[in-house]
Every structure is written in structure tokens, then in C-alpha cells.
Design a protein around this motif. Structure first.
Motif, short mmCIF file in Angstrom:
data_model
loop_
_atom_site.label_atom_id
_atom_site.label_comp_id
_atom_site.label_asym_id
_atom_site.label_seq_id
_atom_site.Cartn_x
_atom_site.Cartn_y
_atom_site.Cartn_z
N TYR A 174 -9.19 -5.20 3.21
CA TYR A 174 -8.58 -5.75 2.01
C TYR A 174 -7.67 -6.90 2.44
N THR A 175 -7.92 -8.07 1.91
CA THR A 175 -7.05 -9.21 2.18
C THR A 175 -5.98 -9.36 1.10
N ARG A 191 -3.23 -1.92 5.31
CA ARG A 191 -4.22 -2.08 4.25
C ARG A 191 -5.49 -1.30 4.60
N ASP A 225 -4.69 -7.25 -2.95
CA ASP A 225 -4.82 -6.02 -3.71
C ASP A 225 -6.20 -5.84 -4.32
N ASP A 226 -6.86 -6.93 -4.68
CA ASP A 226 -8.16 -6.83 -5.32
C ASP A 226 -9.20 -7.72 -4.66
N ILE A 246 -11.67 -8.33 -0.98
CA ILE A 246 -12.20 -7.77 0.26
C ILE A 246 -12.92 -8.88 1.02
N LYS A 280 -14.02 -9.99 -7.18
CA LYS A 280 -12.86 -9.12 -7.10
C LYS A 280 -13.29 -7.66 -7.29
N LYS A 312 -9.28 0.87 -6.38
CA LYS A 312 -9.27 1.11 -4.94
C LYS A 312 -10.40 2.06 -4.58
#
Length: 271
Positions: A237-238, A210, A240-241, A243, A165, A169
């Protein structure tokens, strides 16, 4: 009458007598003023008020001085600076928009591959198929042309998650640098032969709102018998945290060979 000088009148005791001293130079000898009589005390006689006999001076409004020419220079210069600032802002806005490509869902048609491990989906080009027999970690999906390629030639596309994770950002520049670094490592995995990278390019993207990034380059091998290879990757980004990456490469490098790989990269979406 003056008893001392009968031919002269007696001086008026209330009059003020003024003498200019020294006397102006003349042609004859200087005349000394006569001494005042004994006991004489100088006095000033007040006269009745007399109005000013000069005619009244008419009042005129002051004439405004003409504005200096420098005022116009400052005004025109200020307007020119404002126009120049607006032009710079427009140019920077155009450049910023040219380096960020927005991709929305629903633009692609045809079969797609949905990778539940990497949480991405991408297009399956014509004459390509999904490959599961050659999957190795960390890859979670793979596609390749159906036709068997010649030795040291061919194309492949793989998808895989970041593996950890992401904290916070990342900026667009950081995403571009990360995409390029991951593309370098995977290119060495699939093509470990010695060579050099050419035409390295990175670009910021926005996929379904995104943050994302893409990187591409060309590998020219030291072995002249091997054809150059085209490499491209998409980072997105798939969540919020989280990739994920979609990586592709094809050899030989040419406009026709690049087209399927670019088609897949342009179709990448979060799943």
C-alpha cells in the motif's frame, strides 16, 4: 379386702392395669386375664417428674472426611490444561510473527530508484542500471543488469501501480493471493513460453507500518534447452487506497542470480 375373694386385695381404682395380649406361648395352658370389676373405668395415674437418670452424653465435633483423590486429579488436570493453552498461544504467536516481516526505512544503503508514478522506491543493485528505453504501460520504472545477457537469459525488475483505487482494506490472505495472481500474469508477459510453476510461495509483510505481501515461484519450461526462471513480486500500500507492485525475474535460476532480485524486493518502500 375383696368380698368375693377374701385372700386377694381390693384392686386400686386409680391404677392402670395393662395386659399383654395375646399371652406368650408357654408350656402350660394359656391363662385368661381376670375380668375387671363391675363399674371399673381405666385411668392413667400421673407420676411426679423424674429427671433422666442416664449420664449426659459428651458432645464431639464431627470429624471431617478426608478429601477424595479425585480432587487432586481435577486440580492437576486443570493446571495441565492451562499450561497447554498457553503453549498453543505461544506457538501460534511465533507462527504468526514468522509469516509477517516488518521492514522499516533506513536499513538500505546505496543508490535507489524513486518511481513517482508507482509511488515506490527500491535499491539499485551493483552492475545494474535504470532502463527507460523499453518501458511500456503500465510499467513506470525498470532496471536491469548492464551486461548484455545471452539469448533467453537475463534479469529485469519493473514497478507499476495497481491502476485503480482499492475499496476497503484487504486481509493478509487476500493480499497474498492478489500478489501471486499479478506475478503469474506478468511472468506470462515476459516469458510466454509453455512451462510449469514450481515452489509457489506467498508471505504477508508489513512495510513501514503498511500492509504488504510477497509471492515467488520458479518456472520450468517445457523446452528443455531453456533455463528455469525465478520470479518474485512485492505488493504494498502506497497510500490508504492505492496499491503498487514491484516485479522481478531472472534466468537462469540460481542462488547467485536470485540475489540481486531478492535484494531489490527486500528494499521496496513507499515513496
Amino acid at each position: 379386702m375383696n368380698p368375693q375373694r377374701p385372700d386377694e386385695p381390693v384392686p386400686d381404682q386409680s391404677a392402670t392395669i395393662r395386659h399383654r395380649w395375646p399371652q406368650p406361648q408357654g408350656t402350660g395352658p394359656q391363662q385368661q386375664p381376670p375380668p375387671p370389676p363391675q363399674g371399673y373405668v381405666p385411668q392413667t395415674r400421673r407420676l411426679d417428674y423424674t429427671p433422666d437418670l442416664l449420664p449426659p452424653v459428651p458432645e464431639y465435633e464431627p470429624v471431617k472426611a478426608p478429601k477424595s483423590a479425585w480432587w487432586w486429579v481435577i486440580l492437576v488436570g486443570g493446571i495441565a490444561l492451562v499450561i497447554a493453552a498457553l503453549a498453543v498461544a505461544v506457538i501460534l504467536g511465533v507462527r504468526a510473527s514468522s509469516t509477517t516481516t516488518a521492514i522499516s526505512t533506513g536499513q538500505d544503503h546505496g543508490p535507489r530508484v524513486t518511481d513517482t508514478g508507482a509511488h515506490v522506491t527500491y535499491a539499485l543493485p551493483p552492475a545494474w542500471e535504470q532502463r527507460k528505453d523499453n518501458l511500456t504501460k503500465p510499467f513506470t520504472s525498470s532496471i536491469a543488469p548492464k551486461a548484455k545477457p545471452a539469448k533467453d537469459e537475463g534479469a529485469v525488475v519493473v514497478a507499476f501501480p495497481h491502476g485503480a483505487k482499492v475499496t476497503g482494506k484487504a486481509s493478509p490472505e487476500q493480499l497474498q493471493a492478489q500478489a501471486k495472481s499479478v506475478a503469474f500474469r506478468n511472468a506470462e508477459f515476459f516469458a510466454p513460453q509453455e512451462g510449469s510453476r514450481e515452489a509457489v510461495s506467498t508471505r504477508s509483510l508489513e512495510i513501514d507500518g503498511r500492509p504488504a505481501a510477497t509471492a515467488s515461484f520458479r518456472i520450468v519450461f517445457k523446452d528443455a534447452t531453456r533455463s528455469p526462471t525465478y520470479v518474485r513480486i512485492v505488493l504494498l500500500y502506497t497510500a490508504d487506497d492505492a496499491i503498487s507492485y514491484v516485479f522481478g525475474m531472472t534466468s537462469p535460476d540460481g542462488k547467485g542470480e536470485r540475489a540481486p532480485v531478492d535484494q531489490v524486493m527486500e528494499s521496496v518502500r513507499p515513496a
